[in-house]
Write an enzyme that holds these catalytic residues in place. Sequence first.
Site, PDB file in Angstrom:
ATOM      1  N   HIS A  80      35.772  37.144  47.371  1.00 55.41           N
ATOM      2  CA  HIS A  80      35.961  38.424  48.061  1.00 55.41           C
ATOM      3  C   HIS A  80      37.114  38.304  49.061  1.00 55.41           C
ATOM      4  O   HIS A  80      37.993  39.171  49.135  1.00 55.41           O
ATOM      5  CB  HIS A  80      34.696  38.808  48.830  1.00 55.41           C
ATOM      6  CG  HIS A  80      33.560  39.275  47.981  1.00 55.41           C
ATOM      7  ND1 HIS A  80      33.707  40.192  46.966  1.00 55.41           N
ATOM      8  CD2 HIS A  80      32.228  38.960  48.002  1.00 55.41           C
ATOM      9  CE1 HIS A  80      32.531  40.427  46.410  1.00 55.41           C
ATOM     10  NE2 HIS A  80      31.617  39.691  47.021  1.00 55.41           N
ATOM     11  N   HIS A 132      31.557  32.757  45.636  1.00 53.46           N
ATOM     12  CA  HIS A 132      31.386  34.213  45.580  1.00 53.46           C
ATOM     13  C   HIS A 132      32.044  34.889  46.782  1.00 53.46           C
ATOM     14  O   HIS A 132      32.872  35.804  46.622  1.00 53.46           O
ATOM     15  CB  HIS A 132      29.885  34.527  45.546  1.00 53.46           C
ATOM     16  CG  HIS A 132      29.577  35.982  45.419  1.00 53.46           C
ATOM     17  ND1 HIS A 132      29.150  36.556  44.241  1.00 53.46           N
ATOM     18  CD2 HIS A 132      29.626  37.001  46.326  1.00 53.46           C
ATOM     19  CE1 HIS A 132      28.958  37.846  44.428  1.00 53.46           C
ATOM     20  NE2 HIS A 132      29.238  38.143  45.680  1.00 53.46           N
ATOM     21  N   GLU A 133      31.684  34.438  47.981  1.00 57.26           N
ATOM     22  CA  GLU A 133      32.216  35.073  49.193  1.00 57.26           C
ATOM     23  C   GLU A 133      33.702  34.776  49.393  1.00 57.26           C
ATOM     24  O   GLU A 133      34.461  35.647  49.829  1.00 57.26           O
ATOM     25  CB  GLU A 133      31.416  34.617  50.417  1.00 57.26           C
ATOM     26  CG  GLU A 133      29.938  34.985  50.382  1.00 57.26           C
ATOM     27  CD  GLU A 133      29.712  36.484  50.258  1.00 57.26           C
ATOM     28  OE1 GLU A 133      30.585  37.265  50.688  1.00 57.26           O
ATOM     29  OE2 GLU A 133      28.660  36.871  49.723  1.00 57.26           O
TER      30      GLU A 133
END
Length: 204
Positions: free
Chosen positions: A27, A23-24
């Site tokens: 980004h 997820h990170e």
Amino acid sequence: MEKLLQPDFIIFFIGFLVSLSFHEASHAYTAHILGDDTPKRMGRLTLNPIKHWDPIGSIALPLAGYLGFTGGFVIGWGKPVTVNYSQFRHVKRDAMLVAFAGPFSNFVLAFLLALLFKMGLFNGNAAQKLVLLNLSLAFFNLLPLYPLDGEKVLTGLLPRSVTALWAKIRPYSMMIAIILLMSGALTYLVFIPALFIARFMLNF
């Protein structure tokens, strides 16, 4: 505490940390592609969980959820990726894309895990839990509450006049999130949609 020593929990928790890392990192990679080198300079272009974990969001809260202290609802987050929006050519659009990349990565990971399950390459129980986990993380992070990704996605989609009004809710975001959790509303906003899609993925 014996529950935390069981193989199912160990697999689940490792999968949780990996999911947060995806997820990170998503980004970070999206911001990098769009012209911002801040995530790269801060060492966030990696799937290494150590670079992305947050003591409360990645450890304490998920453990509390797994042990049933939050009604069995497991949620969490990683350390936010620092982004310099001034490096983007189209600030509003690119900020939205960076925000959406995180939840989207969880949808993709859920699909890949479901595919491995259908191919018989992943333990059934663990696969099902991790598919549901990633879908829950995606839906949770898409809630339009600061500092969740959904707020930035909403900001990118709506006219500035509307987002200016929505921004007034920011100071109350944490309170709203707690109310949603304690009232059970998150079950309908996050868990039920995630469960519906998980069943479709695993039984298709």
